[in-house]
Design a protein around this motif. Structure first.
Motif, PDB file in Angstrom:
ATOM      1  N   TYR A  85      -9.929  54.437  11.146  1.00 55.07           N
ATOM      2  CA  TYR A  85      -9.318  53.158  10.780  1.00 55.07           C
ATOM      3  C   TYR A  85      -8.024  53.000  11.574  1.00 55.07           C
ATOM      4  CZ  TYR A  85     -12.574  53.773   6.967  1.00 55.07           C
ATOM      5  OH  TYR A  85     -13.711  53.990   6.241  1.00 55.07           O
ATOM      6  N   ASN A  86      -7.977  51.952  12.383  1.00 58.68           N
ATOM      7  CA  ASN A  86      -6.775  51.706  13.170  1.00 58.68           C
ATOM      8  C   ASN A  86      -5.922  50.644  12.490  1.00 58.68           C
ATOM      9  OD1 ASN A  86      -5.031  51.926  15.459  1.00 58.68           O
ATOM     10  ND2 ASN A  86      -5.853  49.952  16.152  1.00 58.68           N
ATOM     11  N   SER A  88      -2.884  48.187  12.534  1.00 58.99           N
ATOM     12  CA  SER A  88      -2.059  47.500  13.517  1.00 58.99           C
ATOM     13  C   SER A  88      -1.102  46.560  12.790  1.00 58.99           C
ATOM     14  CB  SER A  88      -2.985  46.732  14.466  1.00 58.99           C
ATOM     15  OG  SER A  88      -2.216  45.981  15.356  1.00 58.99           O
ATOM     16  N   ASN A 142      -3.525  44.444  10.444  1.00 55.07           N
ATOM     17  CA  ASN A 142      -4.978  44.604  10.475  1.00 55.07           C
ATOM     18  C   ASN A 142      -5.310  46.066  10.235  1.00 55.07           C
ATOM     19  OD1 ASN A 142      -5.546  41.976  11.167  1.00 55.07           O
ATOM     20  ND2 ASN A 142      -5.510  42.397  13.379  1.00 55.07           N
ATOM     21  N   ASN A 144      -8.659  47.881  11.149  1.00 50.30           N
ATOM     22  CA  ASN A 144      -9.868  47.472  11.879  1.00 50.30           C
ATOM     23  C   ASN A 144      -9.991  45.953  11.792  1.00 50.30           C
ATOM     24  OD1 ASN A 144     -10.139  50.138  12.440  1.00 50.30           O
ATOM     25  ND2 ASN A 144     -12.031  50.466  11.295  1.00 50.30           N
ATOM     26  N   ASP A 145     -11.039  45.411  11.169  1.00 41.59           N
ATOM     27  CA  ASP A 145     -11.176  43.952  11.151  1.00 41.59           C
ATOM     28  C   ASP A 145     -10.644  43.308   9.875  1.00 41.59           C
ATOM     29  OD1 ASP A 145     -12.267  43.956  13.665  1.00 41.59           O
ATOM     30  OD2 ASP A 145     -14.327  44.202  12.919  1.00 41.59           O
ATOM     31  N   ASP A 146     -10.133  44.133   8.949  1.00 40.85           N
ATOM     32  CA  ASP A 146      -9.594  43.561   7.715  1.00 40.85           C
ATOM     33  C   ASP A 146      -8.159  43.109   7.939  1.00 40.85           C
ATOM     34  OD1 ASP A 146     -11.978  44.513   6.722  1.00 40.85           O
ATOM     35  OD2 ASP A 146     -11.078  46.331   5.858  1.00 40.85           O
ATOM     36  N   VAL A 147      -7.830  41.919   7.415  1.00 39.68           N
ATOM     37  CA  VAL A 147      -6.477  41.382   7.578  1.00 39.68           C
ATOM     38  C   VAL A 147      -5.753  41.420   6.235  1.00 39.68           C
ATOM     39  CG1 VAL A 147      -5.095  39.392   8.280  1.00 39.68           C
ATOM     40  CG2 VAL A 147      -7.298  39.853   9.403  1.00 39.68           C
ATOM     41  N   TYR A 163      -9.224  53.192   1.873  1.00 34.38           N
ATOM     42  CA  TYR A 163      -9.864  53.718   3.086  1.00 34.38           C
ATOM     43  C   TYR A 163      -9.993  55.236   3.069  1.00 34.38           C
ATOM     44  CZ  TYR A 163      -9.165  49.024   4.803  1.00 34.38           C
ATOM     45  OH  TYR A 163      -9.214  47.673   4.958  1.00 34.38           O
TER      46      TYR A 163
END
Lengths: 165, 579
Positions: A85-86, A88, A142, A144-147, A163
């Motif tokens: 999980y990245n 950002s 973010n 991954n694709d979750d905001v 996570y």
């Protein structure tokens, strides 16, 4: 800022190595293509660990120290892998004004890593990003694709818990 | 050559078009100060000390990289220029660990000298955050202290010139620092220990590991019999540390100083250089006659050996198995000489005075202990010897000339020239030709192998063509080794030295400022003094040395005998390029 060198063992696949070798083969006659090769290598592996930099240095016939020098000079190169999980965190002006730094600091504290690094178990990586254009949700991040928007430091523990597989 | 007319400080000059303002100013007798500039290898305009005013230019320009053109008017000494240089120095000092009183380079520091010249009266003018840098003393031969680094990159240029390139500038901005890839310790990268970075550093950021305290302690220990030996080149460089001109031969004063320091015996590594010629010469003849690995390559230079082990690990069989002269000297001292004198080798301390930092590494190699004890205990650089002489209060320049002790102080002219590139080859040829033909040489001068660059020659000896090559500096070694690796080098014998120009330009030699490196033929002048010494010696061929004849008669038997192999030969190891 000094980049931290990841201690996570290198896990390159034969497919990735074949891709990198093809890339080097295409560019090895021109040392000015070093940046390009490094950018593409990072696209293949997600980061530029020792093993990858040695392959580039040997393949391009450029001293390893020079490759490393370039990788530590430019912010775009990472010496740490991306986690599963990245995370950002946006540090654009609006997010920053709304307290994004304290959000980043809280994540950093909870995970024990600085921006640009990856946890030793390879689950989380953390980075600071420029404006992602979601200023209405500031401060925003973010995973991954979750905001996640309108963040406060006290929300972080709960979000991260989701996570932890 | 196209010339242009310029004015420097109002003085009209005609100079070659396109040369730098810095070089042009020299025509006018003006020395523009520099810190980062090394002619040809580090022309990067980074340090901003060489700033000058050019009429019509928007701002000050860097004289080291700014080319002259027709009609240019340059001012090198205006108030604006002086203030700029002073401020640059103050800014450099703001991140410099200032311990100038005890610094190893105090008195011979280019930064300190400029601060004095430009009247920097406040070394704290821009005090602020200091970068946190680690101190790297992992390597056997040197220390890197980045807290005194001014980021001029001269060490990086020197390392690149050697094609070793294990150091460079990493990170950026305030965090920029000189280190190795992945910030590994110097001991963990393929550094060859040549020390060329040290002799090119303007400050005290890189220096040899100092063994002088251990040597003083050995001298003061009544149980120890301390034997010193001096490499061929030291006699023509040591004087520079005491203000003498480059190329002064101070052999007699050097011997006198060593005796006054309290060494029990003052011997000459040149004796062992003659011995090397005997062993290496016969090894070559044996390889040629019996189909051994060719070309055979000399093994005197530990920097070259380490380079070969890291970068050409598949060619170790090309290396002569002979120990270097330093190690041969130690081995003979602790075996034959110890026996003769009735001294237990464990009580003998052998100290080498070497032009070289890699010699420190060499003393710690495996298979360098013929007596069961390390052949050599300490290898000091020329600079460390000078420091000991200063500490002991010996007034070097007024010493009388004295002679080496016997029997390990006898040497021939062939040994003296080991200190210059091509010297080992020439010495070997003098002996090999006479041994093979059985006739005396008309002239002992093999001038084809002298001088800088890669040299090749073919000599007809007893009906056979012997093809030789000579290279100095690791970059030249690289050039030759690519051919050896490819199997296209049809030489019989190659001499390789790790430093450009050979030992006279070794990493342990007196440090001269960049101005000397840039504009004086340092290597050439030091080498010329060695060839002069050779010319004036009564014996100029190794096999004519009485000490050599005696050691074979009494101890070793024949060159390359079983005994000689036990005492005087060694082995090499493959070393990784990365780890």
């Amino acid at each position: 800022m000094l980049k931290k060198i990841s201690k996570i063992p290198f896990k390159g696949t034969p497919e990735q190595e074949a891709q990198l070798n093809a890339l080097i083969e295409e560019n090895k006659h021109d040392s000015s293509m070093l940046m390009h090769v490094m950018q593409q290598a990072q696209a293949i592996y997600g980061y530029l660990p020792f093993e990858v930099q040695v392959m580039i240095a040997e393949g391009m016939d450029i001293p390893l120290e020079k490759v490393y020098g370039v990788s530590t000079f430019y912010a775009q190169f990472s010496l740490s892998p991306k986690g599963k999980y990245n995370i950002s965190v946006c540090l654009g002006t609006a997010c920053y004004v709304k307290g994004a730094q304290s959000v980043l600091d809280e994540i950093s504290k909870q995970l024990g890593i600085a921006a640009g690094e990856c946890t030793e178990d390879g689950i989380f990586s953390l980075e600071a990003s420029r404006c992602i254009g979601a200023c209405g949700l500031a401060p925003v991040m973010n995973i991954n694709d979750d905001v996640y928007g309108k963040l406060t430091p006290d929300q972080i523990a709960g979000i991260l818990a989701k996570y932890k597989d | 050559m196209e010339m242009v007319n310029i004015k420097i400080n109002g003085m009209p000059l005609s100079v070659p078009n396109g040369i730098s303002i810095l070089e042009a100013a020299r025509y006018a007798g003006i020395e523009i100060p520099t810190l980062c500039y090394l002619k040809d290898i580090n022309e990067i305009g980074a340090c901003r000390i060489c700033m000058v005013e050019v009429k019509g230019a928007r701002s000050l320009v860097t004289a080291c990289v700014y080319p002259v053109n027709e009609g240019m008017e340059v001012f090198t000494n205006t108030e604006k220029v002086r203030q700029s240089r002073k401020m640059t120095l103050e800014l450099i000092l703001s991140t410099h660990r200032k311990e100038c009183l005890s610094c190893i380079r105090s008195g011979n520091c280019e930064l300190q000298k400029l601060c004095k010249e430009f009247g920097v009266d406040n070394e704290h003018a821009f005090d602020g955050e200091m970068p946190a840098f680690e101190f790297d003393d992992s390597a056997a031969h040197m220390v890197r202290d980045n807290s005194k680094c001014i980021l001029c990159r001269r060490c990086v240029a020197a390392c690149n010139q050697q094609k070793v390139s294990v150091i460079g500038a990493n990170a950026r901005g305030f965090d920029t620092h000189i280190s190795s890839a992945f910030d590994k310790d110097l001991a963990d990268v393929s550094c060859i220990s040549c020390g060329q970075c040290i002799v090119n550093c303007p400050t005290g950021a890189i220096y040899e590991k100092d063994d002088t305290a251990a040597v003083f302690a050995a001298i003061n220990d009544p149980e120890k019999f301390v034997v010193v030996n001096t490499a061929p080149s030291i006699r023509v460089t040591l004087g520079e540390c005491f203000g003498m001109s480059i190329g002064s031969n101070v052999q007699g004063k050097m011997v006198a100083a060593l005796r006054r320091l309290g060494f029990d015996k003052v011997f000459d590594t040149d004796f062992a250089a003659d011995l090397t010629i005997m062993e290496e010469g016969y090894e070559l003849l044996d390889r040629i006659k019996n189909g051994g690995t060719l070309p055979m390559i000399t093994s005197c230079s530990p920097g070259w050996i380490k380079y070969c082990e890291h970068y050409y690990p598949d060619n170790l069989n090309n290396l002569s198995t002979c120990k270097s002269p330093q190690q041969m000297f130690g081995a003979i001292t602790k075996t034959w000489y110890a026996q003769k004198m009735g001294i237990d080798p464990k009580d003998i301390v052998v100290v080498g005075i070497m032009p070289c930092t890699a010699k420190k590494f060499e003393t710690k190699r495996d298979h360098q202990a013929a007596s069961g004890y390390p052949d050599v205990d300490y290898a000091l650089t020329t600079r460390e010897l000078a420091r000991m002489i200063e500490t002991a209060g010996i007034y070097f320049n007024h010493l009388p000339d004295e002679e080496f002790d016997n029997p390990l102080g006898e040497a021939t002219g062939a040994a003296v020239i080991f200190g210059a590139t091509g010297g080992v080859m020439e010495a070997a040829l003098r002996t090999a030709v006479e041994v093979l033909t059985g006739e005396e040489l008309e002239s002992v001068d093999f001038t084809e192998v002298r001088g800088q660059g890669i040299k090749e020659a073919t000599y007809s000896v007893a009906g056979m063509d012997v093809k030789v090559a000579v290279a100095s500096g690791a970059a030249a070694a690289h050039e030759i080794m690519e051919k050896v690796k490819a199997g296209t080098a049809d030489y019989h014998f190659i001499e390789i030295m790790g430093c450009p120009g050979g030992c006279v330009n070794g990493g342990g030699q007196p440090i001269q400022s960049a101005v000397v490196h840039n504009f004086v033929d340092l290597k050439g002048r030091r080498a010329a003094a060695l060839y002069e010494a050779d010319k004036n010696l009564p014996k100029r061929k190794s096999h004519e040395s009485e000490a050599i004849k005696r050691i074979y008669a009494e101890f070793l038997g024949e060159p390359n005998s079983h005994k000689a192999h036990e005492v005087l030969h060694t082995s090499y190891v493959k070393r990784p390029k990365y780890k």
